[in-house]
Write a protein that holds these residues in place. Structure first.
Motif, PDB file in Angstrom:
ATOM      1  N   PHE A  90       0.831  -1.196   0.000  1.00 38.00           N
ATOM      2  CA  PHE A  90       0.000   0.000   0.000  1.00 38.00           C
ATOM      3  C   PHE A  90       0.863   1.242   0.000  1.00 38.00           C
ATOM      4  O   PHE A  90       1.850   1.326   0.721  1.00 38.00           O
ATOM      5  N   CYS A  91       0.456   2.206  -0.797  1.00 33.25           N
ATOM      6  CA  CYS A  91       1.043   3.528  -0.784  1.00 33.25           C
ATOM      7  C   CYS A  91       0.059   4.461  -0.088  1.00 33.25           C
ATOM      8  O   CYS A  91      -1.169   4.239  -0.134  1.00 33.25           O
ATOM      9  N   ALA A  92       0.567   5.493   0.567  1.00 27.63           N
ATOM     10  CA  ALA A  92      -0.317   6.450   1.229  1.00 27.63           C
ATOM     11  C   ALA A  92       0.267   7.849   1.119  1.00 27.63           C
ATOM     12  O   ALA A  92       1.482   8.016   0.966  1.00 27.63           O
ATOM     13  N   SER A  93      -0.599   8.839   1.204  1.00 33.49           N
ATOM     14  CA  SER A  93      -0.133  10.226   1.223  1.00 33.49           C
ATOM     15  C   SER A  93      -0.962  11.019   2.219  1.00 33.49           C
ATOM     16  O   SER A  93      -2.104  10.660   2.540  1.00 33.49           O
ATOM     17  N   GLY A 111      -3.711   4.162  -1.179  1.00 33.35           N
ATOM     18  CA  GLY A 111      -3.988   3.598  -2.488  1.00 33.35           C
ATOM     19  C   GLY A 111      -4.726   2.275  -2.345  1.00 33.35           C
ATOM     20  O   GLY A 111      -4.876   1.753  -1.246  1.00 33.35           O
ATOM     21  N   PRO A 112      -5.156   1.695  -3.464  1.00 31.04           N
ATOM     22  CA  PRO A 112      -5.954   0.470  -3.436  1.00 31.04           C
ATOM     23  C   PRO A 112      -5.136  -0.790  -3.173  1.00 31.04           C
ATOM     24  O   PRO A 112      -5.708  -1.845  -2.928  1.00 31.04           O
ATOM     25  N   GLY A 113      -3.820  -0.688  -3.218  1.00 28.99           N
ATOM     26  CA  GLY A 113      -2.983  -1.861  -2.969  1.00 28.99           C
ATOM     27  C   GLY A 113      -2.461  -2.501  -4.244  1.00 28.99           C
ATOM     28  O   GLY A 113      -3.108  -2.440  -5.301  1.00 28.99           O
ATOM     29  N   THR A 114      -1.285  -3.099  -4.123  1.00 33.83           N
ATOM     30  CA  THR A 114      -0.671  -3.871  -5.211  1.00 33.83           C
ATOM     31  C   THR A 114      -0.316  -5.237  -4.658  1.00 33.83           C
ATOM     32  O   THR A 114       0.453  -5.333  -3.707  1.00 33.83           O
TER      33      THR A 114
ATOM     34  N   TRP B  35      -5.293   4.859  15.100  1.00 33.42           N
ATOM     35  CA  TRP B  35      -6.033   3.641  14.783  1.00 33.42           C
ATOM     36  C   TRP B  35      -6.480   3.717  13.325  1.00 33.42           C
ATOM     37  O   TRP B  35      -7.000   4.740  12.871  1.00 33.42           O
ATOM     38  N   TYR B  36      -6.268   2.592  12.630  1.00 31.57           N
ATOM     39  CA  TYR B  36      -6.692   2.470  11.239  1.00 31.57           C
ATOM     40  C   TYR B  36      -7.672   1.305  11.125  1.00 31.57           C
ATOM     41  O   TYR B  36      -7.624   0.354  11.907  1.00 31.57           O
ATOM     42  N   VAL B  37      -8.511   1.357  10.094  1.00 28.08           N
ATOM     43  CA  VAL B  37      -9.461   0.278   9.856  1.00 28.08           C
ATOM     44  C   VAL B  37      -9.320  -0.197   8.408  1.00 28.08           C
ATOM     45  O   VAL B  37      -9.068   0.604   7.498  1.00 28.08           O
ATOM     46  N   GLN B  38      -9.440  -1.502   8.243  1.00 33.73           N
ATOM     47  CA  GLN B  38      -9.422  -2.089   6.899  1.00 33.73           C
ATOM     48  C   GLN B  38     -10.640  -2.990   6.764  1.00 33.73           C
ATOM     49  O   GLN B  38     -10.704  -4.063   7.372  1.00 33.73           O
ATOM     50  N   TYR B  39     -11.605  -2.555   5.973  1.00 32.21           N
ATOM     51  CA  TYR B  39     -12.794  -3.359   5.731  1.00 32.21           C
ATOM     52  C   TYR B  39     -12.437  -4.503   4.783  1.00 32.21           C
ATOM     53  O   TYR B  39     -11.482  -4.403   4.006  1.00 32.21           O
ATOM     54  N   GLN B  42     -10.757  -4.355   1.172  1.00 37.21           N
ATOM     55  CA  GLN B  42     -10.656  -2.934   0.852  1.00 37.21           C
ATOM     56  C   GLN B  42      -9.334  -2.368   1.354  1.00 37.21           C
ATOM     57  O   GLN B  42      -8.555  -3.051   2.006  1.00 37.21           O
ATOM     58  N   GLY B  43      -9.117  -1.110   1.043  1.00 36.71           N
ATOM     59  CA  GLY B  43      -7.914  -0.437   1.498  1.00 36.71           C
ATOM     60  C   GLY B  43      -8.043   0.022   2.941  1.00 36.71           C
ATOM     61  O   GLY B  43      -8.963  -0.362   3.659  1.00 36.71           O
TER      62      GLY B  43
END
Lengths: 119, 115
Positions: A90-93, A111-114, B35-39, B42-43
């Motif tokens: 995952f990339c993030a900004s 991002g949506p992931g690779t 804290w982060y969440v991942q459904y 999903q991202g």
């Protein structure tokens, strides 16, 4: 629309074949970062960048390179991929303030992931 | 060096019941906490964060967390969960103060809400 894009979304490759995963954001954010997600290990930060030409190591930088020549792009480079780099990336900004000071509404965008498989 | 321990890898809870997801951290300096969440499939999404000020932090979707410096904890709570809260939750820590933005995550807690 505010977004972080990653390409490719899925990649199967072989050991030793150099590859680049691109990450781009359209929000003029200073901070960008790369993470890998593995079952049972959660998320681990690979590299991060606080602005153009400013990068630093995260918890698991070995085997990866990054560059930040433009504010919007932060590619992840695997010079010689190995099977232990098979993972979901995952990339993030975000604005810098999302992680330190700043407004309470500052947030990170992922991002949506690779999904990378190295054979 | 900093580290995060999420004490439960899986938490099943009935719909409309309260839930607490536990997070403890270790750091030699002051910290920022997240804290982060991942459904499912999903991202990731930032749920809430503690940077300074009030130790009780409110986030999205009715979640809140309390920073307890003496206990080095940052537990996540919700008074009444919904099916849609089924997800994996990650706690993370970063060094407080300017200069470092290295984020260290816990291994995650899978919350399953049972109808």
């Amino acid at each position: 629309e505010a977004q972080v894009t990653q390409n490719p979304r899925y990649l199967i490759t072989v050991t030793g074949k150099k590859l680049t995963v691109t990450c781009s954001q359209n929000m003029n954010h200073e901070y960008m970062s790369w993470y890998r997600q593995d079952p049972g290990l959660g998320l681990r930060q690979i590299y991060y960048s606080m602005n153009v030409e400013v990068t630093d190591k995260g918890d698991v930088p070995e085997g990866y390179k990054v560059s930040r020549k433009e504010k919007r792009n932060f590619p992840l480079i695997l010079e010689s991929p190995s099977p232990n780099q098979t993972s979901l990336y995952f990339c993030a900004s975000s604005p810098l303030g999302a992680l330190a000071g700043g407004r309470s509404t500052d947030t990170q965008y992922f991002g949506p992931g690779t999904r990378l498989t190295v054979l | 060096a900093q580290s995060v321990t999420q004490l439960d890898s899986q938490v099943p809870v009935f719909e409309e019941a309260p839930v607490e997801l536990r997070c403890n951290y270790s750091s030699s300096v002051s910290v920022y906490l997240f804290w982060y969440v991942q459904y499912p499939n999903q991202g990731l999404q930032l749920l809430l964060k503690y940077l300074s000020g009030s130790t009780l932090v409110k986030g999205i979707n009715g979640f809140e967390a309390e920073f307890n410096k003496s206990q080095t904890s940052f537990h996540l709570r919700k008074p009444s969960v919904h099916i849609s809260d089924t997800a994996e939750y990650f706690c993370a820590v970063a060094p407080g103060g300017a200069g470092s933005y290295q984020l260290t995550f816990g291994k995650g807690t899978k919350l399953s809400v049972i109808p």
